[in-house]
Design a protein around this motif. Sequence first.
Motif, PDB file in Angstrom:
ATOM      1  N   ALA A  31       0.835  -1.215   0.000  1.00 57.34           N
ATOM      2  CA  ALA A  31       0.000   0.000   0.000  1.00 57.34           C
ATOM      3  C   ALA A  31       0.864   1.257   0.000  1.00 57.34           C
ATOM      4  N   SER A  32       1.965   1.232   0.716  1.00 64.58           N
ATOM      5  CA  SER A  32       2.867   2.384   0.760  1.00 64.58           C
ATOM      6  C   SER A  32       3.474   2.655  -0.619  1.00 64.58           C
TER       7      SER A  32
ATOM      8  N   SER B 179       0.726   3.895  -3.107  1.00 64.25           N
ATOM      9  CA  SER B 179       0.327   5.285  -2.849  1.00 64.25           C
ATOM     10  C   SER B 179       1.436   6.263  -3.228  1.00 64.25           C
TER      11      SER B 179
ATOM     12  N   ALA C  18      -4.059  14.021  -1.946  1.00 61.87           N
ATOM     13  CA  ALA C  18      -4.712  12.956  -1.184  1.00 61.87           C
ATOM     14  C   ALA C  18      -3.804  11.735  -1.079  1.00 61.87           C
ATOM     15  N   ALA C  19      -3.177  11.359  -2.205  1.00 60.70           N
ATOM     16  CA  ALA C  19      -2.268  10.220  -2.193  1.00 60.70           C
ATOM     17  C   ALA C  19      -1.054  10.490  -1.319  1.00 60.70           C
TER      18      ALA C  19
ATOM     19  N   VAL D 110      -1.028  12.311   1.443  1.00 59.47           N
ATOM     20  CA  VAL D 110      -1.458  12.119   2.834  1.00 59.47           C
ATOM     21  C   VAL D 110      -1.576  10.635   3.159  1.00 59.47           C
ATOM     22  N   VAL D 111      -2.197   9.877   2.252  1.00 58.49           N
ATOM     23  CA  VAL D 111      -2.369   8.435   2.478  1.00 58.49           C
ATOM     24  C   VAL D 111      -1.021   7.727   2.554  1.00 58.49           C
ATOM     25  N   SER D 112      -0.117   8.060   1.644  1.00 50.80           N
ATOM     26  CA  SER D 112       1.202   7.412   1.642  1.00 50.80           C
ATOM     27  C   SER D 112       1.973   7.738   2.915  1.00 50.80           C
TER      28      SER D 112
ATOM     29  N   LEU E 249       0.667   8.231   5.863  1.00 47.46           N
ATOM     30  CA  LEU E 249       0.095   7.390   6.918  1.00 47.46           C
ATOM     31  C   LEU E 249       0.603   5.952   6.822  1.00 47.46           C
ATOM     32  N   TRP E 250       0.651   5.415   5.574  1.00 47.70           N
ATOM     33  CA  TRP E 250       1.152   4.047   5.393  1.00 47.70           C
ATOM     34  C   TRP E 250       2.611   3.934   5.822  1.00 47.70           C
TER      35      TRP E 250
END
Length: 214
Positions: free
Chosen positions: A93-94, A97, A197-198, A200-202, A204-205
């Motif tokens: 996932a990291s 993203s 958005a990606a 921020v998500v990356s 977090l991962w």
Amino acid sequence: MLGNEDDSTFLQDIEKVQTNQIEIQRLRSWYDEAAQDFSKKAKQINEYQIVAASDRVSFFEKVAIGAGASIAAIVSFLGAKSHPLEPRWVLRASLISLASVLFAALLRNFLYPFYLLAARNVEYSKAYREKEKRKAQCIKAMPVNINWDTGEQIDPASFWIEWEQDDERSASAIKTLEELKTRYFRGWKWSEVACLAAFVVSSLWLVLLVWWNF
């Protein structure tokens, strides 16, 4: 009695000429205002394009470089470690993203200059159309219709028909440019939102990945 009528007619003719001259001056001032507005908008758009494009493109270039560096760091770390990072799904996932951040940033920077150019062309075309409209009104109001570009006398009827055709072409071109501007705006805006958005998500991962492995 006849002499008084002639004098009255003469005074009326003078009054009409004076009124017409005032109207011509008003229209000429109206046209000059549009010409100045046209030049001002062109200058403002040029300045905005230089500053805004440079700042925003630079920002997303840094985001893309950061995402690429993060991918390279993870791959290098995997090669150096004796055991893989766990859990695998967080690692995947990291990487996905981060790759999304990289792709979206590149797409955004690719589309943004096209949007700025389309927006500039819309403003330029609108200002040009308004300028030509006011020039046509001035020429129509003049006692002798003179072409401002060549200084030659012109036929009012043919000039007005030609101007109307040119105005219709300008309106059609502006509509096409507006549609093109909207498409480019949506493209770079959605890619910009997706990039952020990606990102921020990356982030977090990556935090979770570090938390579970160190």
